[in-house]
Design a protein around this motif. Sequence first.
Motif, PDB file in Angstrom:
ATOM      1  N   PHE A  38     101.666   4.060  68.734  1.00 26.74           N
ATOM      2  CA  PHE A  38     101.542   3.419  67.776  1.00 26.74           C
ATOM      3  C   PHE A  38     101.310   3.242  66.099  1.00 26.74           C
ATOM      4  O   PHE A  38     100.830   3.479  65.431  1.00 26.74           O
ATOM      5  N   ALA A  39     100.947   1.844  65.588  1.00 26.34           N
ATOM      6  CA  ALA A  39     101.389   1.463  64.013  1.00 26.34           C
ATOM      7  C   ALA A  39     100.049   0.438  63.408  1.00 26.34           C
ATOM      8  O   ALA A  39     100.239  -0.502  64.387  1.00 26.34           O
ATOM      9  N   SER A  40      99.438   0.677  63.194  1.00 28.50           N
ATOM     10  CA  SER A  40      98.237   0.276  62.266  1.00 28.50           C
ATOM     11  C   SER A  40      98.091   1.248  60.923  1.00 28.50           C
ATOM     12  O   SER A  40      98.155   2.208  60.411  1.00 28.50           O
ATOM     13  N   ASP A  41      97.405   0.065  60.281  1.00 32.54           N
ATOM     14  CA  ASP A  41      97.949   0.644  58.548  1.00 32.54           C
ATOM     15  C   ASP A  41      95.986   1.394  58.642  1.00 32.54           C
ATOM     16  O   ASP A  41      95.657   1.783  57.533  1.00 32.54           O
ATOM     17  N   ASN A  85      98.233   4.841  75.474  1.00 31.30           N
ATOM     18  CA  ASN A  85      97.316   4.692  74.178  1.00 31.30           C
ATOM     19  C   ASN A  85      97.533   4.183  73.423  1.00 31.30           C
ATOM     20  O   ASN A  85      97.387   3.812  72.446  1.00 31.30           O
ATOM     21  N   ARG A  86      99.361   4.176  73.557  1.00 27.45           N
ATOM     22  CA  ARG A  86      99.904   2.486  72.203  1.00 27.45           C
ATOM     23  C   ARG A  86      99.448   1.448  73.235  1.00 27.45           C
ATOM     24  O   ARG A  86      99.173   0.339  72.007  1.00 27.45           O
ATOM     25  N   THR A  87      99.340   1.358  74.469  1.00 27.06           N
ATOM     26  CA  THR A  87      99.422  -0.070  75.298  1.00 27.06           C
ATOM     27  C   THR A  87      97.914  -0.883  75.048  1.00 27.06           C
ATOM     28  O   THR A  87      97.307  -2.360  74.840  1.00 27.06           O
ATOM     29  N   MET A  88      96.691   0.068  75.258  1.00 30.31           N
ATOM     30  CA  MET A  88      95.596  -0.480  75.023  1.00 30.31           C
ATOM     31  C   MET A  88      95.130  -0.832  74.433  1.00 30.31           C
ATOM     32  O   MET A  88      94.678  -2.924  74.243  1.00 30.31           O
ATOM     33  N   PRO A  89      94.848  -1.067  73.203  1.00 26.37           N
ATOM     34  CA  PRO A  89      94.632  -1.424  71.543  1.00 26.37           C
ATOM     35  C   PRO A  89      95.026  -3.135  71.804  1.00 26.37           C
ATOM     36  O   PRO A  89      94.295  -3.662  71.525  1.00 26.37           O
TER      37      PRO A  89
END
Length: 239
Positions: A50-53, A107-111
């Motif tokens: 999962f990617a986020s700044d 974890n990667r998809t729920m957000p």
Amino acid sequence: MKTIALKPGFSDARLVVPNPFEGVSPDPVPEGIKAATQARDLQTCRACGFASDRFMEVVPRIVPAVVPEDYVTLCRACWLVENLDVAAMNAAGDPIWAPELDQLEINRTMPLLYVQRVSPQGHGRGAIDRVVEIFKERRTEALTRLGGKEGDSFVEVLSKGSTSARPSEAVLDQWDSGFRFWPLDRWIQRAGQHEFNAYPSMIAHWRRRLATDTPGNYGVAAIAQDWLTRLSRTGDNQA
């Protein structure tokens, strides 16, 4: 870049804290090391991808941790898998019984599912809502399997069998291949006598970063439908 493995655990398994039930956060990481680690990892979780700044954790993988090579970037969900007591205290996640799904895909998809769920033009909201309902049912099953009784919270289950304020190791002893961690759309922050849910600000940030009409979001809707199919198969819920 090498992917790291996650192992369910408690906050004191890697970070020394006096009492996890008094509220904890990761040990402070020097800003220079934090920035260098996130830049090296391209602001991407080294476990699930999962990617986020924003809203990412930089955590040590060895002790003592001195240089950026000793640290990795983890998303909030993956960090909570390794700190289940923190998840329970902050109402940030619960166990579910879901052998049909992989922890990293959750974890990667729920957000992204949460973003679609609250977006006016979100895709696949019917399937997403049904997945959430199934997760609620599976949460009850998981807490029962971990020794809880009807109505028990995750914190109460962690406390069972413990003679101190520490979480019971029995939970980890029973955490086998059928258990998964469900990251919730809550992150309770406390300031004095007040508390608030910080998760909506996370969703707002991700909504701005991920326009709801982009092609990738149709892929998220497809994942929700796939999960619904896998979770709804009769007979697959059994141990």
